[in-house]
Every structure is written in structure tokens, then in C-alpha cells.
Design a protein around this motif. Structure first.
Motif, PDB file in Angstrom:
ATOM      1  N   UNK A  27       0.857  -1.194   0.000  1.00  0.00           N
ATOM      2  CA  UNK A  27       0.000   0.000   0.000  1.00  0.00           C
ATOM      3  C   UNK A  27       0.888   1.238   0.000  1.00  0.00           C
ATOM      4  N   UNK A  28       0.245   2.386  -0.295  1.00  0.00           N
ATOM      5  CA  UNK A  28       1.014   3.640  -0.290  1.00  0.00           C
ATOM      6  C   UNK A  28       1.583   3.873   1.103  1.00  0.00           C
ATOM      7  N   UNK A  29       0.744   3.603   2.125  1.00  0.00           N
ATOM      8  CA  UNK A  29       1.229   3.679   3.504  1.00  0.00           C
ATOM      9  C   UNK A  29       0.358   2.762   4.354  1.00  0.00           C
ATOM     10  N   UNK A  30       0.845   2.367   5.513  1.00  0.00           N
ATOM     11  CA  UNK A  30       0.084   1.462   6.372  1.00  0.00           C
ATOM     12  C   UNK A  30       0.108   1.987   7.800  1.00  0.00           C
ATOM     13  N   UNK A  31      -1.023   1.842   8.470  1.00  0.00           N
ATOM     14  CA  UNK A  31      -1.199   2.461   9.775  1.00  0.00           C
ATOM     15  C   UNK A  31      -0.635   1.556  10.872  1.00  0.00           C
ATOM     16  N   UNK A  32      -0.045   2.163  11.877  1.00  0.00           N
ATOM     17  CA  UNK A  32       0.640   1.447  12.965  1.00  0.00           C
ATOM     18  C   UNK A  32      -0.254   0.378  13.586  1.00  0.00           C
ATOM     19  N   UNK A  33      -1.477   0.737  13.921  1.00  0.00           N
ATOM     20  CA  UNK A  33      -2.357  -0.210  14.626  1.00  0.00           C
ATOM     21  C   UNK A  33      -2.669  -1.420  13.750  1.00  0.00           C
ATOM     22  N   UNK A  34      -2.783  -1.180  12.452  1.00  0.00           N
ATOM     23  CA  UNK A  34      -3.045  -2.309  11.516  1.00  0.00           C
ATOM     24  C   UNK A  34      -1.881  -3.303  11.569  1.00  0.00           C
ATOM     25  N   UNK A  59      12.186   2.654   5.721  1.00  0.00           N
ATOM     26  CA  UNK A  59      10.833   3.216   5.898  1.00  0.00           C
ATOM     27  C   UNK A  59      10.954   4.640   6.433  1.00  0.00           C
ATOM     28  N   UNK A  60       9.867   5.400   6.305  1.00  0.00           N
ATOM     29  CA  UNK A  60       9.742   6.670   7.024  1.00  0.00           C
ATOM     30  C   UNK A  60       8.414   6.622   7.775  1.00  0.00           C
ATOM     31  N   UNK A  61       8.362   7.341   8.898  1.00  0.00           N
ATOM     32  CA  UNK A  61       7.137   7.387   9.704  1.00  0.00           C
ATOM     33  C   UNK A  61       6.457   8.727   9.484  1.00  0.00           C
ATOM     34  N   UNK A  62       5.160   8.695   9.250  1.00  0.00           N
ATOM     35  CA  UNK A  62       4.377   9.918   9.108  1.00  0.00           C
ATOM     36  C   UNK A  62       3.440  10.007  10.301  1.00  0.00           C
ATOM     37  N   UNK A  63       3.480  11.168  11.012  1.00  0.00           N
ATOM     38  CA  UNK A  63       2.608  11.371  12.168  1.00  0.00           C
ATOM     39  C   UNK A  63       1.449  12.271  11.721  1.00  0.00           C
ATOM     40  N   UNK A  70      -4.330  10.829  17.486  1.00  0.00           N
ATOM     41  CA  UNK A  70      -3.015  10.810  16.851  1.00  0.00           C
ATOM     42  C   UNK A  70      -2.798   9.469  16.134  1.00  0.00           C
ATOM     43  N   UNK A  71      -2.210   9.565  14.965  1.00  0.00           N
ATOM     44  CA  UNK A  71      -1.984   8.351  14.172  1.00  0.00           C
ATOM     45  C   UNK A  71      -0.538   8.348  13.661  1.00  0.00           C
ATOM     46  N   UNK A  72       0.008   7.145  13.439  1.00  0.00           N
ATOM     47  CA  UNK A  72       1.327   6.997  12.809  1.00  0.00           C
ATOM     48  C   UNK A  72       1.169   6.074  11.611  1.00  0.00           C
ATOM     49  N   UNK A  73       1.695   6.550  10.469  1.00  0.00           N
ATOM     50  CA  UNK A  73       1.680   5.716   9.265  1.00  0.00           C
ATOM     51  C   UNK A  73       3.104   5.345   8.891  1.00  0.00           C
TER      52      UNK A  73
END
Lengths: 104, 104
Positions: A27-34, A59-63, A70-73
Motif C-alpha cells: 500500500x502507499x502507507x500502512x497504519x501502525x495499529x493495523x 521506511x519513514x514514519x508519518x505522524x 493521533x496516528x502513525x503511518x
């Protein structure tokens, strides 16, 4: 010629990190909780593996926020895709050498 | 359903140990020095990985002589073949999910 396993990188090959890269690559990005749920990792363990992958530039982390939460991708980098490709190529060769199954 | 990497065992999946099992599975038994050379491992490092595999019941070590020279052979056990088969099956599924290459 080096055995296929000789071309594997511990940073990528470790099974949880391999799972993170493989899912992030889908995927383009994936969410931390997933990731935490699908890979069945504790949040602490997942954070440790993400730090190793981020440190290696894979990887890079997007907040950000989802509403007020708050989410982290996690986003795989080009370097991450290349490293995953090299890993899968070496694993494919290992499996090919084995005809897909151990010799009876 | 667990991600394929969730079905990998660290004992088998570690890249040097995966190499040892894969090579040991290709022959009735494999000689220590051959593994040391093909996997490009130091003797100390190879001994450590062999100890982990032996402890897990995936290999047995046979000691003997070639003429007057002491030799050690590595023999994969049925349990070792089964563990290798499970590893390769999970890796095949991971690669299949990825169409053999990371998504461009």
C-alpha cells in the motif's frame, strides 16, 4: 558462488521486519495499529523493529491525526522496496534450489 | 489469518541457520568444513548456530575420522525436514502474495 542465504540482510530478513516491509509495500502507507494487529506484535516490539527499519532508511514514519486521534503511518522508501526485492529474489532462489519442498 | 511471516520460527528463519538446514537437507549428511566455507561463517559462529539447531532437535552431529583427521558431520532430522518444509511453505506464500516482486 555465495549460498542464497548469504545474500540476505539481517535488517530485512528478521521475520517481523520482513512482515512490516512486505505489508508496507502492498500500500502507499500502512497504519501502525493495523501492523500491530496483523503481525500480532506488542506496540513496544513493533516500535523497536520500526526504529531499526527507519534507521536503515527502509521506511519513514508519518505522524498525523484521524479526527482528534493521533496516528502513525509507515511508508516504505525506494530503498526499502529495493531491499525487499533483493530479499525476495534470494528467497526465491533458495526455494527453487529446493524444488519448493525439502528432499524426501 | 496470521500473516505468513507470523508462521516463521526464529530458530529456523535466522539466515545462517536457514542456510545450514537447506544444505543439510540436500544430502544424507554434510561436513562441518563444507558448511563453514559455503556459508562463509567463522567456525565459532557456525558452532553457535549448530548448537541452537541441535538443541531444537533439528539436526544431529556425527563425530568421526577421515583417516587420522577428526571430522564432524551434520545430519538433518525428520523434525528438521518438517521445520524446513514449514519455513519454505510460509516463504512461498509470502512471495506469492507479492507476485514474486515488490509492487512498483
Amino acid at each position: 558462488m555465495t549460498h542464497p542465504t548469504g545474500r540476505l540482510s539481517d535488517v530485512v530478513h528478521q521475520r517481523h521486519r520482513l512482515g512490516i516491509l512486505a505489508i508496507a509495500d502492498e500500500a502507499a502507507r500502512v497504519e501502525f495499529t493495523y501492523l500491530h494487529e496483523v503481525l500480532e506484535l506488542t506496540r513496544g516490539n513493533l516500535n523497536r523493529h520500526l526504529a531499526v527499519l527507519e534507521e536503515a532508511g527502509l521506511i519513514v514514519l508519518e505522524k498525523g491525526y484521524d479526527g482528534r486521534r493521533p496516528k502513525t503511518w509507515i511508508v516504505i522508501t525506494d530503498e526499502g522496496r529495493a531491499a525487499l526485492s533483493a530479499e525476495l529474489t534470494a528467497l526465491e532462489e533458495l526455494i527453487r534450489r529446493h524444488g519448493g519442498r525439502p528432499h524426501r
